[in-house]
Design a protein around this motif. Sequence first.
Motif, PDB file in Angstrom:
ATOM      1  N   GLU A   1       0.772  -0.874   0.107  1.00 36.04           N
ATOM      2  CA  GLU A   1      -0.186   0.214  -0.026  1.00 36.04           C
ATOM      3  C   GLU A   1       0.955   1.292  -0.017  1.00 36.04           C
TER       4      GLU A   1
ATOM      5  N   ARG B   1       2.130   1.712  -3.658  1.00 32.91           N
ATOM      6  CA  ARG B   1       1.020   1.388  -4.194  1.00 32.91           C
ATOM      7  C   ARG B   1       0.285   3.871  -4.184  1.00 32.91           C
TER       8      ARG B   1
ATOM      9  N   ARG C   1      -5.812  -9.304  -1.414  1.00 38.38           N
ATOM     10  CA  ARG C   1      -6.581  -7.754  -1.720  1.00 38.38           C
ATOM     11  C   ARG C   1      -6.304  -7.679  -2.715  1.00 38.38           C
ATOM     12  N   TYR C   2      -5.098  -7.589  -3.415  1.00 41.26           N
ATOM     13  CA  TYR C   2      -4.258  -6.677  -4.811  1.00 41.26           C
ATOM     14  C   TYR C   2      -4.712  -7.862  -6.119  1.00 41.26           C
TER      15      TYR C   2
ATOM     16  N   MET D   1      -1.145  -4.475 -11.283  1.00 37.82           N
ATOM     17  CA  MET D   1      -2.773  -4.385 -10.567  1.00 37.82           C
ATOM     18  C   MET D   1      -3.179  -3.867 -11.526  1.00 37.82           C
TER      19      MET D   1
ATOM     20  N   SER E   1      -4.053   0.459 -10.228  1.00 41.23           N
ATOM     21  CA  SER E   1      -2.694   1.024  -9.967  1.00 41.23           C
ATOM     22  C   SER E   1      -1.771   1.217 -10.700  1.00 41.23           C
TER      23      SER E   1
END
Length: 336
Positions: free
Chosen positions: A181, A184, A223-224, A244, A247
């Motif tokens: 994160e 990202r 999660r991604y 992803m 992103s």
Amino acid sequence: MAHDFPATLVDPFQRRISYLRLSVTDRCDFRCVYCMAEDMQFVPKPQVLTLEELYRVAEAATGLGVRKIRLTGGEPLIRNNILSLVQRLGQLPGLEVLALTTNGSRLAELAVPLHAAGVSRINISLDSLRPDRFRELTRFGDLDRVIAGVDAAVAAGFERIKLNAVILRGRNDDEVLDLVEFARQRGIDIAFIEEMPLGRIDEHSRKLSFCSSAELEQLIGSRYPLQPQGDPAGSAGPARYFSMRDSRSRVGFISPHSNNFCHLCNRVRLTVEGRLLLCLGNEHSADLRPILRAPGSSRADLESAIVAAMALKPEKHHFTHGEEPEILRFMNMTGG
């Protein structure tokens, strides 16, 4: 006298060598637990290559088809007058990518001049986002200073920025998603690296702390959703990347244990004392320092030695989880 050298370096297994990792120092202002012992013995200064000698090797390598050079260490940004070397390397004919791997401790001051000197890609080590844990893993590191360096690099406009994280079970494996994160939020890449068994350490058990890339890929993918981008090609490094959908950041995995990348190897390393290492996980090498310091030695002498060294490049390394390392040199001696 004319010399007929190949335009491209090729090893005995028909791999094209287009990537040189150039170590400019074995010293570091951190002592990361997976990289060094706390009380390190460094190369005596008379044995360390001068900036001019490092440049001569880079010049010879680019003449033989090397298109990417990455400056490594130790911590390259603590080397005196490092910017003068960066500026000269940035002007080498034929060099397409000049990159740097750093712990980030000096990036807040140096990101802009490095970018201006020709560095286009930068890797920054970041294993934790918790100040106390970061200090424990690095022994001397200041997390706020490193994060300021990451943000300075983002602001400086490098073509590509990647975080490198070594994940140790029971130490920082609970931060994997937080690190993704963090990347990202800044639109930069992150690569997770399986710990490499280089040098003898007693701070932790490498066998017990090992986290495989497959485990991390599954965790992050929960999660991604990750889309594989295939094997690295050209002068790329060993990371296998995933994109992803929401992103621009990519997630990479460097897996020297669980997903050996040797068949794709396109690189060699120069240690700070002048050994041209043909493999990360073996001791096959050619000593270039005597040639560099021989009276009247020429670029042709260096090129000849580099071409001859290709015959020494092994097919693969064989890392295991044994408590005794097969390679006694630490990562800072290897060159990042």
